[in-house]
Design a protein around this motif. Structure first.
Motif, PDB file in Angstrom:
ATOM      1  N   MET A 161       0.825  -1.208   0.000  1.00 25.67           N
ATOM      2  CA  MET A 161       0.000   0.000   0.000  1.00 25.67           C
ATOM      3  C   MET A 161       0.863   1.264   0.000  1.00 25.67           C
ATOM      4  O   MET A 161       1.772   1.397   0.812  1.00 25.67           O
ATOM      5  CB  MET A 161      -0.921  -0.023   1.218  1.00 25.67           C
ATOM      6  CG  MET A 161      -2.039   0.985   1.176  1.00 25.67           C
ATOM      7  SD  MET A 161      -3.134   0.795   2.606  1.00 25.67           S
ATOM      8  CE  MET A 161      -3.749  -0.859   2.357  1.00 25.67           C
ATOM      9  N   LYS A 162       0.568   2.181  -0.888  1.00 26.63           N
ATOM     10  CA  LYS A 162       1.284   3.459  -0.962  1.00 26.63           C
ATOM     11  C   LYS A 162       0.650   4.456   0.005  1.00 26.63           C
ATOM     12  O   LYS A 162      -0.556   4.484   0.189  1.00 26.63           O
ATOM     13  CB  LYS A 162       1.218   4.002  -2.382  1.00 26.63           C
ATOM     14  CG  LYS A 162       1.827   3.072  -3.396  1.00 26.63           C
ATOM     15  CD  LYS A 162       2.672   3.829  -4.381  1.00 26.63           C
ATOM     16  CE  LYS A 162       3.268   2.968  -5.455  1.00 26.63           C
ATOM     17  NZ  LYS A 162       4.007   1.837  -5.033  1.00 26.63           N
ATOM     18  N   GLY A 163       1.501   5.262   0.645  1.00 30.06           N
ATOM     19  CA  GLY A 163       1.017   6.303   1.530  1.00 30.06           C
ATOM     20  C   GLY A 163       0.749   5.870   2.953  1.00 30.06           C
ATOM     21  O   GLY A 163       0.171   6.625   3.729  1.00 30.06           O
ATOM     22  N   LEU A 164       1.174   4.676   3.326  1.00 29.05           N
ATOM     23  CA  LEU A 164       0.889   4.153   4.663  1.00 29.05           C
ATOM     24  C   LEU A 164       1.854   4.693   5.730  1.00 29.05           C
ATOM     25  O   LEU A 164       1.518   4.724   6.914  1.00 29.05           O
ATOM     26  CB  LEU A 164       0.936   2.620   4.626  1.00 29.05           C
ATOM     27  CG  LEU A 164       0.283   1.848   5.751  1.00 29.05           C
ATOM     28  CD1 LEU A 164      -1.163   2.277   5.959  1.00 29.05           C
ATOM     29  CD2 LEU A 164       0.351   0.359   5.477  1.00 29.05           C
ATOM     30  N   LYS A 165       2.999   5.169   5.306  1.00 33.09           N
ATOM     31  CA  LYS A 165       4.015   5.619   6.263  1.00 33.09           C
ATOM     32  C   LYS A 165       3.476   6.732   7.169  1.00 33.09           C
ATOM     33  O   LYS A 165       2.955   7.736   6.707  1.00 33.09           O
ATOM     34  CB  LYS A 165       5.263   6.111   5.522  1.00 33.09           C
ATOM     35  CG  LYS A 165       6.388   6.449   6.457  1.00 33.09           C
ATOM     36  CD  LYS A 165       7.669   6.740   5.734  1.00 33.09           C
ATOM     37  CE  LYS A 165       8.749   6.974   6.758  1.00 33.09           C
ATOM     38  NZ  LYS A 165      10.059   6.955   6.189  1.00 33.09           N
ATOM     39  N   GLY A 166       3.603   6.496   8.480  1.00 31.92           N
ATOM     40  CA  GLY A 166       3.182   7.469   9.475  1.00 31.92           C
ATOM     41  C   GLY A 166       1.694   7.474   9.775  1.00 31.92           C
ATOM     42  O   GLY A 166       1.238   8.236  10.630  1.00 31.92           O
ATOM     43  N   LYS A 167       0.925   6.624   9.122  1.00 32.84           N
ATOM     44  CA  LYS A 167      -0.522   6.561   9.335  1.00 32.84           C
ATOM     45  C   LYS A 167      -0.852   5.559  10.442  1.00 32.84           C
ATOM     46  O   LYS A 167      -0.214   4.522  10.573  1.00 32.84           O
ATOM     47  CB  LYS A 167      -1.255   6.096   8.074  1.00 32.84           C
ATOM     48  CG  LYS A 167      -0.984   6.889   6.858  1.00 32.84           C
ATOM     49  CD  LYS A 167      -1.821   8.136   6.825  1.00 32.84           C
ATOM     50  CE  LYS A 167      -1.625   8.823   5.487  1.00 32.84           C
ATOM     51  NZ  LYS A 167      -1.323  10.192   5.565  1.00 32.84           N
ATOM     52  N   LYS A 168      -1.902   5.883  11.209  1.00 30.74           N
ATOM     53  CA  LYS A 168      -2.429   4.902  12.155  1.00 30.74           C
ATOM     54  C   LYS A 168      -3.149   3.827  11.356  1.00 30.74           C
ATOM     55  O   LYS A 168      -3.912   4.128  10.436  1.00 30.74           O
ATOM     56  CB  LYS A 168      -3.403   5.554  13.127  1.00 30.74           C
ATOM     57  CG  LYS A 168      -2.761   6.471  14.122  1.00 30.74           C
ATOM     58  CD  LYS A 168      -3.702   6.797  15.268  1.00 30.74           C
ATOM     59  CE  LYS A 168      -4.707   7.836  14.866  1.00 30.74           C
ATOM     60  NZ  LYS A 168      -5.539   8.285  16.005  1.00 30.74           N
TER      61      LYS A 168
END
Length: 161
Positions: free
Chosen positions: A90-97
């Motif tokens: 999944m792209k954009g998952l970094k730093g997301k809860k």
């Protein structure tokens, strides 16, 4: 808060849980977009312990979301290969809860539920997510509807904190 719900469902149980979570989050004032993952070939069974060649055709980029809830069924005492691959890629998952959830036929969380949450959590962490405590919904010998209702409420409470 803008929340993505990403899920894989074959029998409809995980989809019902995802829709219940979505409904409760919207009622709590969140903006929610739910995506049922699709693959380029039909998958009816599988395990993450055996290599499988397939692609997810609608994996969203979650960069614009504040949090992600990801769910799938237990297959072969682990998470379905589809949700596992989604969390890995999944792209954009970094730093997301990220809050993982699992639905399962067996009655005890030790029959694949706990391992599924662990595998999903590790996949999400390797992709930079901040993983929250997962939720396991077993079906056999339980009031499945009530467990789903309670699990969806728990998702809202966890996301709100």
């Amino acid at each position: 808060m803008k929340i993505a719900i990403i899920y894989h469902s074959l029998t409809g149980n995980t989809q019902r849980m995802a829709k219940l979570i979505e409904s409760k989050l919207v009622k709590a004032g969140h903006e929610v977009i739910a995506t049922q993952l699709q693959t380029d070939i039909p998958l009816k069974t599988g395990t993450i312990r055996q290599p499988m060649t397939f692609n997810i055709t609608n994996l969203p980029d979650v960069s614009s979301f504040d949090a992600v809830i990801a769910g799938g069924p237990v297959w072969g005492f682990g998470p379905s290969p589809v949700i596992y691959k989604a969390l890995t890629n999944m792209k954009g998952l970094k730093g997301k809860k990220l809050l993982p959830f699992i639905t399962m036929g067996f009655p005890f969380a030790g029959f694949g539920g706990k391992a599924s949450i662990t595998h999903m959590s590790n996949a999400a962490k390797s992709n930079g997510a901040i993983v929250l405590n997962g939720i396991i919904i077993p079906k056999m010998f339980h009031n499945f509807e009530q467990l789903m209702e309670n699990g969806a409420e728990n998702c809202v409470n966890i996301i709100n904190h």
